[in-house]
Design a protein around this motif. Structure first.
Motif, PDB file in Angstrom:
ATOM      1  N   PHE A 102      51.634  35.821  29.736  1.00 17.73           N
ATOM      2  CA  PHE A 102      52.347  36.629  30.730  1.00 17.73           C
ATOM      3  C   PHE A 102      51.594  37.930  31.020  1.00 17.73           C
ATOM      4  O   PHE A 102      51.445  38.338  32.184  1.00 17.73           O
ATOM      5  N   ALA A 103      51.107  38.574  29.966  1.00 19.52           N
ATOM      6  CA  ALA A 103      50.380  39.837  30.150  1.00 19.52           C
ATOM      7  C   ALA A 103      49.079  39.625  30.935  1.00 19.52           C
ATOM      8  O   ALA A 103      48.719  40.436  31.794  1.00 19.52           O
ATOM      9  N   ILE A 104      48.396  38.518  30.642  1.00 15.95           N
ATOM     10  CA  ILE A 104      47.115  38.259  31.311  1.00 15.95           C
ATOM     11  C   ILE A 104      47.330  37.877  32.781  1.00 15.95           C
ATOM     12  O   ILE A 104      46.684  38.444  33.685  1.00 15.95           O
ATOM     13  N   LEU A 105      48.236  36.916  33.017  1.00 12.97           N
ATOM     14  CA  LEU A 105      48.398  36.376  34.365  1.00 12.97           C
ATOM     15  C   LEU A 105      49.286  37.242  35.253  1.00 12.97           C
ATOM     16  O   LEU A 105      48.889  37.639  36.361  1.00 12.97           O
ATOM     17  N   ASP A 106      50.493  37.539  34.779  1.00  9.58           N
ATOM     18  CA  ASP A 106      51.503  38.162  35.641  1.00  9.58           C
ATOM     19  C   ASP A 106      51.403  39.682  35.709  1.00  9.58           C
ATOM     20  O   ASP A 106      52.062  40.305  36.550  1.00  9.58           O
ATOM     21  N   VAL A 107      50.621  40.242  34.807  1.00  3.22           N
ATOM     22  CA  VAL A 107      50.411  41.696  34.865  1.00  3.22           C
ATOM     23  C   VAL A 107      48.962  42.001  35.241  1.00  3.22           C
ATOM     24  O   VAL A 107      48.701  42.669  36.257  1.00  3.22           O
ATOM     25  N   GLY A 108      48.033  41.508  34.428  1.00  2.59           N
ATOM     26  CA  GLY A 108      46.626  41.832  34.654  1.00  2.59           C
ATOM     27  C   GLY A 108      46.059  41.262  35.942  1.00  2.59           C
ATOM     28  O   GLY A 108      45.560  42.003  36.805  1.00  2.59           O
ATOM     29  N   ILE A 109      46.138  39.936  36.095  1.00  8.77           N
ATOM     30  CA  ILE A 109      45.533  39.301  37.269  1.00  8.77           C
ATOM     31  C   ILE A 109      46.274  39.673  38.547  1.00  8.77           C
ATOM     32  O   ILE A 109      45.647  40.000  39.571  1.00  8.77           O
ATOM     33  N   LEU A 110      47.597  39.646  38.532  1.00 12.37           N
ATOM     34  CA  LEU A 110      48.369  39.994  39.723  1.00 12.37           C
ATOM     35  C   LEU A 110      48.086  41.429  40.170  1.00 12.37           C
ATOM     36  O   LEU A 110      47.836  41.688  41.354  1.00 12.37           O
ATOM     37  N   GLY A 111      48.106  42.359  39.217  1.00 14.84           N
ATOM     38  CA  GLY A 111      47.827  43.752  39.569  1.00 14.84           C
ATOM     39  C   GLY A 111      46.414  43.934  40.092  1.00 14.84           C
ATOM     40  O   GLY A 111      46.182  44.699  41.050  1.00 14.84           O
ATOM     41  N   SER A 112      45.450  43.229  39.500  1.00  9.12           N
ATOM     42  CA  SER A 112      44.057  43.341  39.936  1.00  9.12           C
ATOM     43  C   SER A 112      43.871  42.804  41.350  1.00  9.12           C
ATOM     44  O   SER A 112      43.158  43.402  42.164  1.00  9.12           O
TER      45      SER A 112
END
Length: 307
Positions: A102-112
């Motif tokens: 969740f942290a990698i996909l829904d926070v990191g990648i989405l925000g990037s």
């Protein structure tokens, strides 16, 4: 005319998509009730959250993308709730893995992606960049239940494949494929066409293993009932024997005892069982010819023991 038809199909697509997004409610009501995620996997909900969030962003930056933005915005809210419930009730090891994902996909990648699109990419390329990402993630969303399909085939049970989710995913992919053709949107059309194929495969697997699951459950039920009947019969026989002994014996008691002794096992089988350990011990000191003659003609030993 084409614009009106595309709007109607888009509205239908919104309704079906909402049904897709709400179909896991039954699954998570079971999770909350049992306070356990059991064998359910969190990957489909994490990837779907990323997909719906990016599609919402795509609908916002695309002219005329209101229908895409609204339905995916609602879907993103629901998926966030599902992921939260999964993290609450999952076992510790599964919870940690899902939280990292969740942290990698829904926070990191989405925000990037959002930051990169708004700050670093030219205006004429923004829609293409986000559209390609959305298409890839939608294919991933439709393919994520493949792990569940593998488990269904391995376990030969559809217990952990929600039928409503698979059914509405198929409908959703079909209607949005039609919408993509009408509005000539390549980024919506390709992933949903693939999703339609994968959704069909899921329903085929479900129909195959649904009957097997029912048959195995019925066999298990019959075995349980048979075991219960056997135990009941043994208890009743024990009670009957005890009642006869307390009643002072008599011919009936003797006949029952002789019946139990005489007919519980056939006499030849009793002799074989009795003689088998002696034959095994004796065979350790015999040569090959003697061993063969001992086991090929066991009746001779039986006669010898009975004499």
């Amino acid at each position: 005319m084409a614009a009106r038809l595309s709007f109607i199909v888009g509205v239908i697509g919104n309704i079906i998509s909402i049904l897709v997004f709400t179909s896991p409610i039954k699954t998570f009501s079971r999770v909350v009730k049992k306070k356990s995620t059991e064998n359910y996997k969190g990957i489909p909900y994490v990837t779907t959250l990323l997909s719906t969030s990016l599609w919402t962003f795509y609908g916002v930056i695309k002219p005329g993308g209101l229908l895409v933005a609204t339905v995916n915005g609602a879907g993103a809210v629901l998926q966030f709730i599902y992921v939260t419930l999964f993290l609450i009730y999952a076992p510790k090891d599964k919870m940690i893995k899902t939280a990292k994902l969740f942290a990698i996909l829904d926070v990191g990648i989405l925000g990037s992606v959002i930051a990169l699109t708004l700050l670093a990419i030219r205006e004429d390329v923004k829609l293409t960049f986000v559209g390609i990402l959305c298409a890839g993630l939608t294919i991933g969303m439709y393919a994520s239940p493949l792990s569940v399909m593998g488990m269904v085939i391995k376990m030969q049970s559809v217990e952990y494949m929600p039928f409503l989710l698979s059914f509405f995913l198929l409908l959703n992919a079909g209607i949005w494929s039609i919408y993509a053709v009408l509005v000539k949107d390549f980024y919506i059309g390709v992933p949903n066409a693939i999703g339609f194929v994968l959704g069909s495969a899921q329903l085929i697997i479900y129909s195959i293993y649904k009957n097997k699951s029912k048959r195995e459950k019925s066999i298990a039920t019959m075995e349980e009932e048979g075991s219960a009947t056997l135990v009941k019969g043994v208890v009743e026989m024990g009670a009957f024997d005890n009642g006869d002994e307390e009643g002072g014996g008599g011919d009936d008691v003797k006949s029952n005892k002789s019946l139990n002794k005489g007919h519980s096992l056939p006499k030849p089988l009793l002799k074989r069982l009795y003689s088998m350990p002696q034959q095994i011990v004796k065979s350790l000191s015999l040569n090959s010819y003697q061993i063969d003659s001992t086991w090929v003609y066991p009746h001779e030993n039986d006669d010898h023991l009975s004499s």
